[in-house]
Design an enzyme around this catalytic site. Structure first.
Site, PDB file in Angstrom:
ATOM      1  N   THR A 151       0.807  -1.221   0.000  1.00  0.00           N
ATOM      2  CA  THR A 151       0.000   0.000   0.000  1.00  0.00           C
ATOM      3  C   THR A 151       0.841   1.272   0.000  1.00  0.00           C
ATOM      4  OG1 THR A 151      -1.672  -1.197   1.227  1.00  0.00           O
ATOM      5  CG2 THR A 151      -1.816   1.189   1.295  1.00  0.00           C
TER       6      THR A 151
ATOM      7  N   SER B 135       2.045  -8.026  -0.616  1.00  0.00           N
ATOM      8  CA  SER B 135       2.782  -8.953   0.252  1.00  0.00           C
ATOM      9  C   SER B 135       2.000 -10.227   0.555  1.00  0.00           C
ATOM     10  CB  SER B 135       3.245  -8.256   1.525  1.00  0.00           C
ATOM     11  OG  SER B 135       2.233  -8.174   2.477  1.00  0.00           O
TER      12      SER B 135
ATOM     13  N   ASP C 141       0.804  -7.026   5.217  1.00  0.00           N
ATOM     14  CA  ASP C 141       0.187  -8.327   5.510  1.00  0.00           C
ATOM     15  C   ASP C 141       1.185  -9.403   5.942  1.00  0.00           C
ATOM     16  OD1 ASP C 141      -2.284  -7.261   5.021  1.00  0.00           O
ATOM     17  OD2 ASP C 141      -2.478  -8.063   2.993  1.00  0.00           O
TER      18      ASP C 141
ATOM     19  N   THR D  21       4.110  -9.205  15.081  1.00  0.00           N
ATOM     20  CA  THR D  21       2.890  -9.787  14.522  1.00  0.00           C
ATOM     21  C   THR D  21       2.042  -8.625  14.037  1.00  0.00           C
ATOM     22  OG1 THR D  21       2.906 -11.606  16.088  1.00  0.00           O
ATOM     23  CG2 THR D  21       0.766 -11.001  15.243  1.00  0.00           C
TER      24      THR D  21
HETATM   25  N1  ASP Z   1      -2.221  -6.242   0.938  1.00  0.00           N
HETATM   26  C1  ASP Z   1      -1.244  -5.215   1.180  1.00  0.00           C
HETATM   27  C2  ASP Z   1       0.105  -5.865   1.280  1.00  0.00           C
HETATM   28  O1  ASP Z   1       0.401  -6.464   2.270  1.00  0.00           O
HETATM   29  C3  ASP Z   1      -1.574  -4.472   2.423  1.00  0.00           C
HETATM   30  C4  ASP Z   1      -0.564  -3.442   2.815  1.00  0.00           C
HETATM   31  O2  ASP Z   1       0.327  -3.076   2.072  1.00  0.00           O
HETATM   32  O3  ASP Z   1      -0.616  -2.976   3.939  1.00  0.00           O
HETATM   33  O4  ASP Z   1       0.875  -5.780   0.348  1.00  0.00           O
END
Ligand code: ASP
Length: 349
Positions: free
Chosen positions: A15, A60, A92, A167
């Site tokens: 993100t 991720s 993530d 975590t």
């Molecule tokens: N789904 C995204 C990722 O982990 C969420 C984020 O970036 O916070 O890449």
């Protein structure tokens, strides 16, 4: 006059690097070569900043162990050119990546700080800018000409944590990460205050030794009231399974029904390594406390102490990938390789 610290910012995806298209409102990755244009505050730090981006960028949630190999290799290849590294990563699986790197970058003597954000860096209320700026500051921080935090860490909101103790605990709040069993390495307020006593120091003169062989032949079995023999059997008969993280209750307790203990005992006798990790977020496995834990100890289940699931998964992949005998593997599993579990020494601190 001393030279400004040289920091490499590696953008892997997530993100933080997304920008909202003002017309459509949709998020898409922006060109990270322009990071200084996007975050002009970085220039004021006066550091020597270099950037590089993964191609392709990854959400991720899609990360597999080969991503860790690519990242660890990149850091090792550029190790002597920079004083510190900042890895921009989706939230993530950030704790898994931080844990994996902590095992793979053996002898690390420079900061590797992971960060990301809950809102894209191009959004007005983003948490990404502060996270990025503070992460760069941590990566550049020195004391007596030595890096302040020469380990793999995660900076998020206002705290710096040991990476393999973290975590992701909140999907919405800006303080997305927690380290339940180890104190923060630093807290950022008006200034960044370092918790020196809890920061790991490398052994002097030890070169960086990168381990890139990971074996993902592991599984995770979560216990829950009502778990069936068929389900447990299906997990245990997974082809090629070499190690299992058993997510137990409380201080490492499981159901004591004979069918369960017998199935597990048989699998262990055939060579499966079973690591007992508690489902609780804080606290430690202690298999001597209740009969239901003692049953597991008697059949050869290994205590994960206060390890997180993320560190347990990556530590097992790392150790299974090492060319070592089972006895040695189990011995290393019960030891702290890089501060991922509390030993009598860390508990005293
Ligand atoms: N789904 C995204 C990722 O982990 C969420 C984020 O970036 O916070 O890449």
């Amino acid at each position: 006059m001393h030279t400004p610290p040289s920091i490499l910012i590696i953008y892997t995806g997530g993100t933080i690097g997304m920008k909202q298209n003002p017309k459509t409102g949709a998020l898409s990755p922006f060109n990270f070569e322009q990071i200084e244009a996007e975050v002009p505050e970085l220039q004021k730090l006066g550091y020597n900043l270099s950037t590089c981006s993964f191609d392709p960028l990854v959400d991720s949630s899609d990360i597999m162990p080969d991503f860790w190999v690519k990242l660890a290799t990149l850091i090792a290849d550029r190790y002597h050119q920079h004083d510190g590294f900042v890895v921009l990563h989706g939230t993530d699986t950030m704790s898994y990546t931080a844990s994996a790197l902590s095992f793979m970058l053996d002898g690390l003597a420079k900061p590797v700080v992971l960060t990301g954000s809950q809102l894209p860096i191009g959004m007005i209320r983003t948490d990404g800018k502060e996270n990025l700026i503070s992460a760069v500051e941590v990566a550049a921080a020195r004391s007596n000409r030595q890096p302040m935090v020469p380990e793999v860490s995660i900076f998020f909101q206002n705290r710096l944590y040991r990476g393999n103790r973290t975590t992701k605990h909140n999907a919405e709040h800006f303080n997305a990460f927690r380290s339940y069993n180890y104190p923060p390495l630093a807290e950022a307020g008006i200034s960044i205050k370092y918790n020196h006593a809890h920061i790991q120091r490398p052994l002097p003169q030890q070169p960086l030794n990168i381990h890139t062989h990971l074996d993902p032949s592991i599984g995770v079995l979560v216990l829950y009231p009502g778990i069936s023999p068929q389900y447990v059997q299906a997990v245990l008969s997974t082809q090629g399974l070499r190690a299992l993280v058993l997510l137990t209750y409380g201080s490492g307790n499981s159901l004591s029904q004979k069918w369960f203990v017998d199935m597990l005992a048989q699998a262990i006798a055939k060579g499966l390594i079973v690591l007992n990790v508690t489902q609780c977020q804080a606290g430690s496995v202690d298999m001597d406390k209740y009969d239901t834990g003692l049953n597991l100890k008697k059949i050869g289940v290994v205590s994960g102490a206060d390890i997180t699931l993320e560190a347990a998964v990556t530590k097992l992949m790392f150790l299974l990938g090492a060319d070592i005998e089972r006895v040695e593997l189990i011995s290393r599993l019960t030891k702290s390789l890089n501060g991922e579990i509390s030993t009598p020494q860390t508990l005293q601190d």
